[in-house]
Design a protein around this motif. Structure first.
Motif, PDB file in Angstrom:
ATOM      1  N   SER A 419       0.682  -1.076   0.321  1.00  0.00           N
ATOM      2  CA  SER A 419       0.111  -0.138  -0.246  1.00  0.00           C
ATOM      3  C   SER A 419       0.783   1.653   0.058  1.00  0.00           C
ATOM      4  CB  SER A 419      -1.002  -0.200   0.928  1.00  0.00           C
ATOM      5  OG  SER A 419      -1.337  -1.041   1.273  1.00  0.00           O
ATOM      6  N   TRP A 420       2.304   0.982   0.583  1.00  0.00           N
ATOM      7  CA  TRP A 420       3.031   2.573   0.999  1.00  0.00           C
ATOM      8  C   TRP A 420       3.417   2.318  -0.306  1.00  0.00           C
ATOM      9  CZ3 TRP A 420       1.945   5.871   4.708  1.00  0.00           C
ATOM     10  CH2 TRP A 420       1.618   5.661   5.334  1.00  0.00           C
ATOM     11  N   PHE A 421       3.508   1.451  -1.253  1.00  0.00           N
ATOM     12  CA  PHE A 421       4.699   1.334  -2.654  1.00  0.00           C
ATOM     13  C   PHE A 421       3.748   1.888  -3.283  1.00  0.00           C
ATOM     14  CE2 PHE A 421       5.632  -0.928  -6.991  1.00  0.00           C
ATOM     15  CZ  PHE A 421       6.525  -0.568  -6.582  1.00  0.00           C
ATOM     16  N   VAL A 422       2.152   1.608  -3.584  1.00  0.00           N
ATOM     17  CA  VAL A 422       1.866   1.992  -4.494  1.00  0.00           C
ATOM     18  C   VAL A 422       1.230   3.569  -4.088  1.00  0.00           C
ATOM     19  CG1 VAL A 422      -0.686   1.736  -5.117  1.00  0.00           C
ATOM     20  CG2 VAL A 422       0.663  -0.257  -4.707  1.00  0.00           C
ATOM     21  N   LEU A 423       0.864   4.243  -3.220  1.00  0.00           N
ATOM     22  CA  LEU A 423       1.035   5.336  -2.796  1.00  0.00           C
ATOM     23  C   LEU A 423       2.316   6.158  -2.985  1.00  0.00           C
ATOM     24  CD1 LEU A 423      -0.646   7.803  -0.607  1.00  0.00           C
ATOM     25  CD2 LEU A 423       1.152   7.288   0.896  1.00  0.00           C
ATOM     26  N   GLY A 424       3.377   5.815  -2.999  1.00  0.00           N
ATOM     27  CA  GLY A 424       4.400   6.377  -3.729  1.00  0.00           C
ATOM     28  C   GLY A 424       3.730   6.975  -5.008  1.00  0.00           C
ATOM     29  N   ARG A 425       3.713   5.442  -6.052  1.00  0.00           N
ATOM     30  CA  ARG A 425       4.032   5.190  -7.468  1.00  0.00           C
ATOM     31  C   ARG A 425       2.971   6.118  -7.563  1.00  0.00           C
ATOM     32  NH1 ARG A 425       3.663   0.389 -10.801  1.00  0.00           N
ATOM     33  NH2 ARG A 425       3.486   1.262 -12.560  1.00  0.00           N
ATOM     34  N   ASN A 426       1.742   6.775  -7.488  1.00  0.00           N
ATOM     35  CA  ASN A 426      -0.093   7.805  -7.285  1.00  0.00           C
ATOM     36  C   ASN A 426       0.788   8.865  -6.885  1.00  0.00           C
ATOM     37  OD1 ASN A 426      -2.083   6.191  -8.787  1.00  0.00           O
ATOM     38  ND2 ASN A 426      -1.168   4.769  -6.955  1.00  0.00           N
ATOM     39  N   ILE A 427       1.873   8.988  -5.974  1.00  0.00           N
ATOM     40  CA  ILE A 427       2.110  10.448  -5.619  1.00  0.00           C
ATOM     41  C   ILE A 427       3.291  11.189  -6.731  1.00  0.00           C
ATOM     42  CG2 ILE A 427       3.824  11.831  -3.707  1.00  0.00           C
ATOM     43  CD1 ILE A 427       3.117  10.264  -1.657  1.00  0.00           C
ATOM     44  N   TYR A 428       4.095  10.059  -7.215  1.00  0.00           N
ATOM     45  CA  TYR A 428       4.911  10.942  -8.275  1.00  0.00           C
ATOM     46  C   TYR A 428       4.081  11.210  -9.551  1.00  0.00           C
ATOM     47  CZ  TYR A 428       9.163  10.704 -11.238  1.00  0.00           C
ATOM     48  OH  TYR A 428       9.704  10.768 -12.132  1.00  0.00           O
ATOM     49  N   GLN A 429       3.171  10.474  -9.713  1.00  0.00           N
ATOM     50  CA  GLN A 429       1.724  10.605 -10.627  1.00  0.00           C
ATOM     51  C   GLN A 429       0.891  11.673 -11.101  1.00  0.00           C
ATOM     52  OE1 GLN A 429      -1.285   9.811 -11.854  1.00  0.00           O
ATOM     53  NE2 GLN A 429      -1.879   9.474  -9.825  1.00  0.00           N
ATOM     54  N   ALA A 430       1.107  11.847  -9.500  1.00  0.00           N
ATOM     55  CA  ALA A 430       0.185  12.916  -8.971  1.00  0.00           C
ATOM     56  C   ALA A 430       1.295  14.040 -10.015  1.00  0.00           C
ATOM     57  CB  ALA A 430      -0.759  13.167  -8.248  1.00  0.00           C
ATOM     58  N   ALA A 431       2.723  14.210  -9.776  1.00  0.00           N
ATOM     59  CA  ALA A 431       2.881  15.349  -9.802  1.00  0.00           C
ATOM     60  C   ALA A 431       3.407  15.169 -11.258  1.00  0.00           C
ATOM     61  CB  ALA A 431       4.408  14.993  -8.985  1.00  0.00           C
ATOM     62  N   CYS A 432       3.178  14.337 -11.667  1.00  0.00           N
ATOM     63  CA  CYS A 432       3.464  14.879 -13.233  1.00  0.00           C
ATOM     64  C   CYS A 432       2.852  14.797 -14.123  1.00  0.00           C
ATOM     65  CB  CYS A 432       4.422  13.567 -13.607  1.00  0.00           C
ATOM     66  SG  CYS A 432       5.847  12.379 -13.092  1.00  0.00           S
ATOM     67  N   ALA A 438       1.094  18.046  -4.800  1.00  0.00           N
ATOM     68  CA  ALA A 438       1.798  17.069  -5.403  1.00  0.00           C
ATOM     69  C   ALA A 438       3.692  16.893  -5.842  1.00  0.00           C
ATOM     70  CB  ALA A 438       1.355  15.689  -6.285  1.00  0.00           C
ATOM     71  N   MET A 439       3.382  18.249  -6.571  1.00  0.00           N
ATOM     72  CA  MET A 439       4.687  18.708  -6.805  1.00  0.00           C
ATOM     73  C   MET A 439       5.122  19.348  -5.562  1.00  0.00           C
ATOM     74  SD  MET A 439       3.772  20.900 -10.270  1.00  0.00           S
ATOM     75  CE  MET A 439       2.422  21.842  -9.854  1.00  0.00           C
ATOM     76  N   GLU A 440       4.385  19.931  -4.259  1.00  0.00           N
ATOM     77  CA  GLU A 440       5.452  20.414  -3.520  1.00  0.00           C
ATOM     78  C   GLU A 440       5.489  19.267  -2.956  1.00  0.00           C
ATOM     79  OE1 GLU A 440       2.473  22.811  -0.972  1.00  0.00           O
ATOM     80  OE2 GLU A 440       2.451  23.786  -2.369  1.00  0.00           O
ATOM     81  N   PHE A 441       5.177  18.339  -2.539  1.00  0.00           N
ATOM     82  CA  PHE A 441       5.665  16.931  -1.691  1.00  0.00           C
ATOM     83  C   PHE A 441       7.220  16.482  -2.678  1.00  0.00           C
ATOM     84  CE2 PHE A 441       6.366  13.070  -0.273  1.00  0.00           C
ATOM     85  CZ  PHE A 441       5.467  12.753   0.541  1.00  0.00           C
ATOM     86  N   GLY A 483       9.600  13.002 -15.589  1.00  0.00           N
ATOM     87  CA  GLY A 483       9.672  14.721 -15.253  1.00  0.00           C
ATOM     88  C   GLY A 483      10.197  15.223 -13.636  1.00  0.00           C
ATOM     89  N   TYR A 484       9.701  14.373 -12.457  1.00  0.00           N
ATOM     90  CA  TYR A 484      10.329  14.368 -10.923  1.00  0.00           C
ATOM     91  C   TYR A 484      11.389  13.279 -10.544  1.00  0.00           C
ATOM     92  CZ  TYR A 484       7.076  18.110 -10.760  1.00  0.00           C
ATOM     93  OH  TYR A 484       6.627  19.396 -11.157  1.00  0.00           O
ATOM     94  N   ALA A 485      12.434  12.785 -11.436  1.00  0.00           N
ATOM     95  CA  ALA A 485      12.851  12.170 -11.107  1.00  0.00           C
ATOM     96  C   ALA A 485      14.334  12.414 -10.562  1.00  0.00           C
ATOM     97  CB  ALA A 485      13.666  11.205 -12.375  1.00  0.00           C
TER      98      ALA A 485
END
Length: 628
Positions: A419-432, A438-441, A483-485
């Motif tokens: 669940s934490w792994f998928v949360l990390g994925r979706n924070i990243y995709q939201a920032a992109c 999400a960009m601030e995060f 984009g946020y790598a």
């Protein structure tokens, strides 16, 4: 003509349709007066992103501004009233006055006994003087709000970028026509503009703009069979919101109330009138926010500043006050941190951080197949983290931003690693996708993750890295989501995240031949830019330009030969669009070869300034991707 009670379209589909329209070479884009005004509310970087987009549309002759819109804007210029467009916030002054009042009140009652019951270290005098010093220190930071927007500079930018696309309409005739027809139209509530019928000045402004849209669309219908009118005017004399819309709920398409967010579409009477005039019904109306949200789906990095500014300006983010309080008290709500730049290793050999044995790490960092292919991840399992993930998957800024604010409230809770792994994925995709929060995060990633338990932070970072390279089906991406790598790839060079490196390398192992940089690397890539100064005629007052001869990455040439272009017109076009600066070359290499910018060392031969314009010859192209 009956309109829609229910529109069979999700918000995501609506936004993507707007983006497809805007990107289509067959679409004529028309800007309203309020879009020009809105540019005064944007900071410099956001405006430059807007102008980069508008310049491309102007170059293809598919951007238009009604003459009446220009006339309304002109009235602000001639009336010396452009400053009225700028957001002169009163908040800084109000804050200072409030603090002054609190200081005066504190001086009346604060004594040593009260201070002893608080965490303040010192006596009454130290407190009063410290309070005063804090107010004076704050004044230094509030001063920038007095100079936040220079109307003259913004006006000149609008003049430089948009003056060529103003329609050559006969405003006198259009005013006469509007005066003749307007009263009857407004009496019978015929759009557009009847909501302005009670205005003392320019009640027919919207109607005149509509006449211009009809005339231009009809004249250009052969070249542009689609029209997109971009306006921030959402009154019911232009658009309306159907009561119901579609939404995908647990992979099932359902009908839901059309609210929060709301799809608004053009009044069908306008479509009918448009079709009679042009012979086709393809006209769409959208706000600038909707347009930029859609364009962010196709290329988030080109619109990140503009998207963030629009979200800040849009007062639609309703968040529970307890969540806001947590975020405001969170030390992570800080200015964007600098990218941690790992120290380069000696030599050219690729060096990764030391990591535990693969078998040992994989036991700690194992994730379910549904997490690796998170299109299969079941967000309907009842838990707070799944609710947040579901909201981040919405691809809607005004759903994603409140979801991001909820994350701090769950950081100490226990959830499965997947669940934490998928949360990390979706924070990243939201920032992109340019969700502001999400960009601030991602912009403050190191400090944000520092507030999570160590193992949780690893799972989230692993998810972010995985999202860079793999799609929702767990397949290696044809085009990496880079984009946020910068921050994640910098962070995993730290020893505490070495097991994350081993995890992601184990997944990337079958694809290393397609990568020029691997997570955990610290060795620098050497970029050499070779150019030749372009000679100017004696006495010619033009900027200095160099011809770009070669760009190599660790000795590999990134430029290619192409057929020589023919014709003066084409050369003029190439001269306008095929120029680079050093930073743009760095960005292109980073974006296309998935190498963080901090890992690229630039050398120029001969040495040139960073603002020197580099012209690519007509028989050459700069294409980093061709070496993959």
């Amino acid at each position: 003509m009956f309109g829609y009670h229910q529109i069979d379209k999700t918000m995501d589909e609506h936004i993507r349709e707007i983006a497809d329209l805007a990107l289509s070479a067959q679409t004529l884009i028309i800007l309203d007066t309020n879009i020009l005004a809105y540019l005064y509310k944007l900071h410099e970087a956001a405006r430059q992103e807007f102008f980069a987009w508008s310049d491309a549309a102007v170059l293809n002759e598919r951007l238009a501004i009604p003459a009446w819109a220009a006339s309304e804007y002109l009235s602000r210029v001639t009336g010396k009233n452009l400053e009225s467009y700028t957001p002169k916030s009163k908040e800084p002054t109000q804050i200072k006055k409030a603090l002054e009042n609190l200081h005066q009140t504190a001086a009346l009652f604060v004594d040593d006994n009260i201070l002893h019951r608080t965490s303040f270290q010192g006596d009454r005098l130290a407190y009063i003087n410290g309070f005063r010093a804090a107010i004076e220190e704050l004044e230094k930071h509030l001063g920038v709000f007095k100079h936040q927007f220079d109307a003259g500079t913004i006006h000149q930018q609008i003049q430089d970028h948009l003056s060529t696309c103003i329609l050559d309409s006969d405003l006198s005739s259009l005013c006469t026509r509007a005066a003749h027809e307007g009263a009857a139209r407004f009496e019978h509530r015929m759009p557009p503009g009847f909501k302005d019928g009670n205005k003392d000045e320019n009640p027919y402004g919207d109607l005149i703009i509509w006449y211009e849209i009809l005339e231009k669309s009809n004249a250009a219908s052969a070249q542009f069979p689609k029209v997109l009118f971009v306006t921030n005017d959402e009154k019911s004399d232009w658009v309306y919101a159907p009561k119901m819309r579609s939404q995908i709920v647990r992979d099932v398409r359902k009908s839901v109330g059309n609210s929060a967010p709301e799809i608004k579409i053009i009044d069908p009477r306008l479509v009918s009138e448009f079709k009679r005039k042009t012979g086709h019904p393809d006209i769409t109306i959208c706000t600038l926010a909707t347009l930029i949200e859609g364009l962010s789906r196709s290329n988030g990095t080109e619109f990140s500043q503009l998207a963030a500014a629009i979200q800040v300006n849009t007062q639609e983010l309703l968040v529970d006050t307890t969540v806001i309080a947590e975020v405001e008290n969170d030390a992570t709500a800080a200015p964007e941190e600098e990218v941690h730049i790992p120290e380069a290793d000696a030599g050219n050999e690729i060096v990764a951080v030391e990591a535990p044995a693969m078998e040992e790490v994989e036991l700690r960092l194992q994730y379910s197949q549904e997490a690796l292919a998170d299109a299969l991840y079941q967000v309907d399992a009842p838990s707070t983290i799944n609710e947040i993930i579901d909201e981040l998957k919405s691809h809607n800024w005004y759903t994603q931003n409140p979801a991001m604010l909820k994350i701090s409230s769950i950081r100490d809770e226990e959830f499965p690693p997947s669940s934490w792994f998928v949360l990390g994925r979706n924070i990243y995709q939201a920032a992109c996708g340019n969700s502001q929060k999400a960009m601030e995060f991602m912009g403050n990633l190191e400090s944000r993750l520092a507030h999570f338990p160590e193992e949780t932070a690893k799972h989230m970072l692993a998810g972010m890295l995985f999202e860079i390279y793999f799609d929702a089906h767990g397949q290696f991406r044809e085009t990496l989501k880079f984009g946020y790598a910068e921050k994640p790839l910098s962070l995993v060079t730290k020893q505490e995240y070495s097991d994350v490196v081993v995890f992601i390398l184990s997944k990337l192992e079958p694809h290393v031949g397609r990568l020029k940089f691997l997570p955990g690397e610290t060795a620098r890539k050497h970029v050499v830019i070779i150019s030749t100064p372009v000679e100017r005629a004696e006495g010619e007052d033009v900027e200095e330009i160099s011809e770009l001869n070669s760009v190599t990455l660790d000795g590999i040439e990134l430029m290619e030969d192409i057929p020589e272009p023919q014709g003066d017109g084409l050369w003029t076009h190439l001269l306008h669009t095929r120029t680079f600066y050093i930073n743009r070359i760095r960005e292109r290499i980073s974006e296309e070869l998935a190498i963080p910018k901090w890992a690229l060392e630039i050398e120029t031969a001969p040495p040139i300034a960073s603002d020197r314009k580099l012209l690519i010859p007509g028989n050459r192209t700069f294409d980093p991707k061709h070496i993959i």
